[in-house]
Design a protein around this motif. Structure first.
Motif, PDB file in Angstrom:
ATOM      1  N   MET A  98      31.695  55.305  34.545  1.00  0.00           N
ATOM      2  CA  MET A  98      30.929  55.651  33.344  1.00  0.00           C
ATOM      3  C   MET A  98      31.199  57.091  32.925  1.00  0.00           C
ATOM      4  N   ARG A  99      31.217  57.982  33.895  1.00  0.00           N
ATOM      5  CA  ARG A  99      31.443  59.392  33.582  1.00  0.00           C
ATOM      6  C   ARG A  99      32.885  59.672  33.180  1.00  0.00           C
ATOM      7  N   ALA A 100      33.808  58.787  33.556  1.00  0.00           N
ATOM      8  CA  ALA A 100      35.214  58.999  33.209  1.00  0.00           C
ATOM      9  C   ALA A 100      35.517  58.632  31.757  1.00  0.00           C
ATOM     10  N   ILE A 101      34.623  57.865  31.128  1.00  0.00           N
ATOM     11  CA  ILE A 101      34.829  57.497  29.724  1.00  0.00           C
ATOM     12  C   ILE A 101      34.654  58.733  28.841  1.00  0.00           C
ATOM     13  N   PRO A 102      35.581  58.992  27.942  1.00  0.00           N
ATOM     14  CA  PRO A 102      35.436  60.169  27.058  1.00  0.00           C
ATOM     15  C   PRO A 102      34.158  60.098  26.230  1.00  0.00           C
ATOM     16  N   GLY A 103      33.567  61.257  26.002  1.00  0.00           N
ATOM     17  CA  GLY A 103      32.348  61.323  25.221  1.00  0.00           C
ATOM     18  C   GLY A 103      31.112  61.195  26.090  1.00  0.00           C
ATOM     19  N   GLY A 104      29.983  60.999  25.436  1.00  0.00           N
ATOM     20  CA  GLY A 104      28.728  60.888  26.151  1.00  0.00           C
ATOM     21  C   GLY A 104      27.753  60.048  25.363  1.00  0.00           C
ATOM     22  N   PRO A 105      26.539  59.887  25.873  1.00  0.00           N
ATOM     23  CA  PRO A 105      25.560  59.027  25.185  1.00  0.00           C
ATOM     24  C   PRO A 105      25.082  59.568  23.854  1.00  0.00           C
TER      25      PRO A 105
ATOM     26  N   VAL B 230      29.443  49.386  44.629  1.00  0.00           N
ATOM     27  CA  VAL B 230      29.267  49.051  43.209  1.00  0.00           C
ATOM     28  C   VAL B 230      28.631  50.211  42.454  1.00  0.00           C
ATOM     29  N   ILE B 231      27.587  50.809  43.041  1.00  0.00           N
ATOM     30  CA  ILE B 231      26.911  51.936  42.393  1.00  0.00           C
ATOM     31  C   ILE B 231      27.877  53.102  42.214  1.00  0.00           C
ATOM     32  N   THR B 232      28.635  53.402  43.259  1.00  0.00           N
ATOM     33  CA  THR B 232      29.552  54.542  43.209  1.00  0.00           C
ATOM     34  C   THR B 232      30.641  54.337  42.160  1.00  0.00           C
ATOM     35  N   LEU B 233      31.277  53.166  42.185  1.00  0.00           N
ATOM     36  CA  LEU B 233      32.358  52.908  41.234  1.00  0.00           C
ATOM     37  C   LEU B 233      31.846  52.906  39.798  1.00  0.00           C
ATOM     38  N   THR B 234      30.704  52.258  39.567  1.00  0.00           N
ATOM     39  CA  THR B 234      30.163  52.196  38.210  1.00  0.00           C
ATOM     40  C   THR B 234      29.777  53.582  37.710  1.00  0.00           C
ATOM     41  N   PHE B 235      29.172  54.385  38.575  1.00  0.00           N
ATOM     42  CA  PHE B 235      28.744  55.733  38.178  1.00  0.00           C
ATOM     43  C   PHE B 235      29.930  56.575  37.731  1.00  0.00           C
ATOM     44  N   PHE B 236      30.967  56.622  38.549  1.00  0.00           N
ATOM     45  CA  PHE B 236      32.093  57.497  38.221  1.00  0.00           C
ATOM     46  C   PHE B 236      32.949  56.937  37.090  1.00  0.00           C
TER      47      PHE B 236
END
Length: 305
Positions: A27-34, A19-25
């Protein structure tokens, strides 16, 4: 039993890692950033902010650093709530969701189990039809529709409750009832189907033939076996209902964990999204593990192998 528990604990930890691994990557795959939606922010300031939070590091370094922090129970600092960590956000908002969820869980059990028993014992009669009508409505009508209707009726038209702020248990009942409708309806259907099947068994006929009262047959012999599907359902139900319904908390303006999660998604607050997801997953895995062990204890027909 100890070997079974050990295997289940190991599999639960592996599930959390996935779950941690899938959620982390993801999140990073979404264009843009915080910080990409900040208005008129200079590029050098944006660069400094990314450097401060380690967002310029290679992705694998960010991943292993985050994983190490999770092992230390450190979910990181929020990108959007200045001066607050994700641990502090969860510690502050989870009690609100827990209060609403605990009330909703008790209400769903108190309403669902008796309704299922009465429906099974009065099969085909008006009690059964009435219970199934409410059960069908509870399962099919979306939660946000019920929440909006309750706000309109009880808050706006009648004025008997207030919404949009939190004052403890006094403001928890309406969202708790909203949360309890679906699980109560589902539990009643589970109990009804289980009771109808159990009541046809030979040992139930034998119990009646021995002269046992209907109350003794139902609550001592039949309900123990009919309740097994409910126990299985309670694991994900408890985890979900105690962490708060995202939609219900948004509609009622409750500052619970669900509200922070929705806001963090809107703001692309990576650490808050990750932290709440991990927290929810840990609760879900823990309750599933507890339910599996409890089922083995109450039902000797379940083999550990």
């Amino acid at each position: 039993m100890s070997k079974y528990i050990f295997r289940r604990v190991v599999s639960s930890l592996l599930t959390l890692l996935v779950v941690i691994t899938l959620t982390f990557f993801m999140m990073r795959a979404i264009p843009g950033g915080p910080f990409t939606d900040e208005k008129a922010i200079p590029s050098f300031v944006l660069e400094k902010m990314n450097e401060h939070y380690g967002l310029n590091d290679p992705l694998y370094i960010q991943y292993f650093r985050y994983l190490w922090n999770v092992l230390k129970l450190d979910l990181g600092a929020s990108y959007r709530y200045e001066g607050m960590t994700v641990n502090e956000l969860i510690a502050g908002s989870f009690p609100v969701s827990f209060t609403i969820g605990a009330i909703a869980l008790v209400l769903s059990l108190l309403a669902g189990i008796p309704a299922g028993i009465i429906s099974a014992l009065r099969r085909g009669k008006w009690q059964d039809r009435l219970a199934m009508i409410f059960a069908t409505l509870g399962v099919t009508v979306p939660g946000f529709v019920v929440a909006a209707a309750f706000v309109y009726i009880f808050a706006w038209r009648l004025g008997v409750v207030t919404v949009g702020f939190w004052e403890g248990i006094s403001t928890a009942w309406l969202p708790a009832v909203t949360l309890a409708l679906y699980p109560a309806a589902f539990i009643s259907r589970l109990v009804r189907s289980g009771m109808l099947e159990i009541l046809q068994q030979d040992y139930i006929r034998t119990a009646y033939a021995k002269g046992l009262s209907e109350r003794a047959v139902i609550y001592i012999h039949a309900l123990k076996n009919a309740i097994i599907p409910v126990i299985t359902y309670l694991a994900p139900l408890t985890a979900g209902i105690l962490t708060g319904s995202f939609v219900v908390e948004q509609v009622f303006g409750v500052p619970g964990l669900g509200t922070f999660f929705v806001t963090s998604i809107t703001n692309r607050d990576y650490t808050t999204i990750m932290g709440v997801t991990i927290f929810y997953s840990a609760l879900l895995v823990a309750f599933n593990l507890t339910a599996d062990i409890f089922l083995v204890v109450i039902d000797p027909r379940i083999k550990l192998r």
